[in-house]
Write an enzyme that holds these catalytic residues in place. Structure first.
Site, PDB file in Angstrom:
ATOM      1  N   LYS A   1       0.831  -1.204   0.000  1.00 58.72           N
ATOM      2  CA  LYS A   1       0.000   0.000   0.000  1.00 58.72           C
ATOM      3  C   LYS A   1       0.868   1.258   0.000  1.00 58.72           C
ATOM      4  O   LYS A   1       2.086   1.174   0.256  1.00 58.72           O
ATOM      5  CB  LYS A   1      -0.912  -0.029   1.231  1.00 58.72           C
ATOM      6  CG  LYS A   1      -1.919  -1.189   1.218  1.00 58.72           C
ATOM      7  CD  LYS A   1      -2.781  -1.176   2.476  1.00 58.72           C
ATOM      8  CE  LYS A   1      -3.847  -2.259   2.430  1.00 58.72           C
ATOM      9  NZ  LYS A   1      -4.732  -2.208   3.611  1.00 58.72           N
TER      10      LYS A   1
ATOM     11  N   TYR B   1     -12.389  -2.369  -3.402  1.00 57.80           N
ATOM     12  CA  TYR B   1     -12.909  -2.569  -2.031  1.00 57.80           C
ATOM     13  C   TYR B   1     -14.440  -2.534  -1.964  1.00 57.80           C
ATOM     14  O   TYR B   1     -14.985  -2.250  -0.896  1.00 57.80           O
ATOM     15  CB  TYR B   1     -12.325  -1.507  -1.095  1.00 57.80           C
ATOM     16  CG  TYR B   1     -10.922  -1.810  -0.604  1.00 57.80           C
ATOM     17  CD1 TYR B   1     -10.613  -3.007   0.048  1.00 57.80           C
ATOM     18  CD2 TYR B   1      -9.901  -0.870  -0.758  1.00 57.80           C
ATOM     19  CE1 TYR B   1      -9.328  -3.271   0.516  1.00 57.80           C
ATOM     20  CE2 TYR B   1      -8.602  -1.125  -0.284  1.00 57.80           C
ATOM     21  CZ  TYR B   1      -8.337  -2.333   0.355  1.00 57.80           C
ATOM     22  OH  TYR B   1      -7.065  -2.591   0.814  1.00 57.80           O
TER      23      TYR B   1
ATOM     24  N   ASN C   1      -1.849  -0.254   7.459  1.00 62.33           N
ATOM     25  CA  ASN C   1      -1.325  -1.611   7.673  1.00 62.33           C
ATOM     26  C   ASN C   1      -0.514  -2.152   6.495  1.00 62.33           C
ATOM     27  O   ASN C   1      -0.335  -3.357   6.359  1.00 62.33           O
ATOM     28  CB  ASN C   1      -2.446  -2.559   8.123  1.00 62.33           C
ATOM     29  CG  ASN C   1      -3.528  -2.712   7.081  1.00 62.33           C
ATOM     30  OD1 ASN C   1      -3.436  -2.134   5.991  1.00 62.33           O
ATOM     31  ND2 ASN C   1      -4.549  -3.492   7.390  1.00 62.33           N
TER      32      ASN C   1
ATOM     33  N   HIS D   1      -1.857  -5.329   1.241  1.00 63.36           N
ATOM     34  CA  HIS D   1      -3.113  -6.011   0.943  1.00 63.36           C
ATOM     35  C   HIS D   1      -2.811  -7.425   0.466  1.00 63.36           C
ATOM     36  O   HIS D   1      -1.831  -7.643  -0.243  1.00 63.36           O
ATOM     37  CB  HIS D   1      -3.877  -5.280  -0.172  1.00 63.36           C
ATOM     38  CG  HIS D   1      -5.048  -6.079  -0.674  1.00 63.36           C
ATOM     39  ND1 HIS D   1      -6.260  -6.095  -0.033  1.00 63.36           N
ATOM     40  CD2 HIS D   1      -5.150  -6.952  -1.708  1.00 63.36           C
ATOM     41  CE1 HIS D   1      -7.070  -6.932  -0.670  1.00 63.36           C
ATOM     42  NE2 HIS D   1      -6.430  -7.465  -1.693  1.00 63.36           N
TER      43      HIS D   1
ATOM     44  N   GLU E   1      -9.682 -10.133  -7.887  1.00 62.73           N
ATOM     45  CA  GLU E   1      -8.690  -9.064  -7.747  1.00 62.73           C
ATOM     46  C   GLU E   1      -7.569  -9.181  -8.786  1.00 62.73           C
ATOM     47  O   GLU E   1      -7.142  -8.181  -9.356  1.00 62.73           O
ATOM     48  CB  GLU E   1      -8.120  -9.066  -6.321  1.00 62.73           C
ATOM     49  CG  GLU E   1      -9.171  -8.640  -5.299  1.00 62.73           C
ATOM     50  CD  GLU E   1      -8.732  -8.861  -3.841  1.00 62.73           C
ATOM     51  OE1 GLU E   1      -7.591  -9.311  -3.601  1.00 62.73           O
ATOM     52  OE2 GLU E   1      -9.548  -8.583  -2.944  1.00 62.73           O
TER      53      GLU E   1
END
Ligand code: IDP
Ligand code: MG
Length: 154
Positions: A14, A54, A117, A120, A131
């Site tokens: 990310k 998402y 975080n 992904h 995805e």
């Protein structure tokens, strides 16, 4: 490895992970485990694209902020292949909340906050397929033989 089922999963460092210089560490962990990189690109996704990625979370209060953050800078998007990789990849990531992630996991070693975080990873085989297809065109996959294969799989 004729009798084992190969899976593919979508993994992305990310924008916070990229900014913090953690791409190398993350790639290294997947390489060391024995997984095979089959596609990769360094891109800045649009907010609309992240909203599609998402979509499952559209009713969550953090959805808007999450999609803004994910499109705020470049991400390192990858497809990794290996036996049981969807489940094993999620175990390597740790829990969604870094505070619940064990040391030794990526989130347990490298980050603190649930909203930052750093990585992904697809959570189910079905989502992995969706995805992978959303992020990569068929021609972006590289076909090659990994010389490690006979030493990784019985
Ligand atoms: P996952 O990334 O472990 O699969 P999901 O539940 O799919 O977790 O949530 C997607 C992402 O949304 C998380 O990785 C995290 O960046 C963000 N997120 C999840 N829950 C929260 C929250 O409670 N506050 C802020 N961000 C969150
Ligand atoms: Mg998820």
């Amino acid at each position: 490895h004729a009798n084992c089922t190969m899976e593919r999963t979508f993994v992305a460092v990310k924008p916070d992970g990229v900014q913090r210089g953690l791409c190398g560490d993350i790639i290294h962990r997947f390489e060391k485990r024995g997984f095979k990189l089959v596609a990769a690109k360094f891109i800045k996704a649009s907010e609309d694209f992240m909203k599609t990625h998402y979509l499952d979370l559209k009713d969550m209060p953090f959805y808007g902020g999450l999609c803004k953050y994910m499109s705020s800078g470049p991400v390192f998007a990858m497809v990794w292949e290996g036996e049981n990789i969807v489940k094993l990849g999620r175990m390597m990531l740790g829990e969604t909340n870094p505070a619940d992630s064990k040391p030794g996991s990526i989130r347990g070693d490298l980050c603190i906050n649930i909203g930052r975080n750093i990585i992904h990873g697809s959570d189910t085989l079905e989502n992995a397929k969706r995805e992978v297809e959303l992020w990569f065109k068929p021609e972006e996959f590289v076909t090659y033989t990994s010389c490690f294969q006979p030493f990784l799989y019985e």
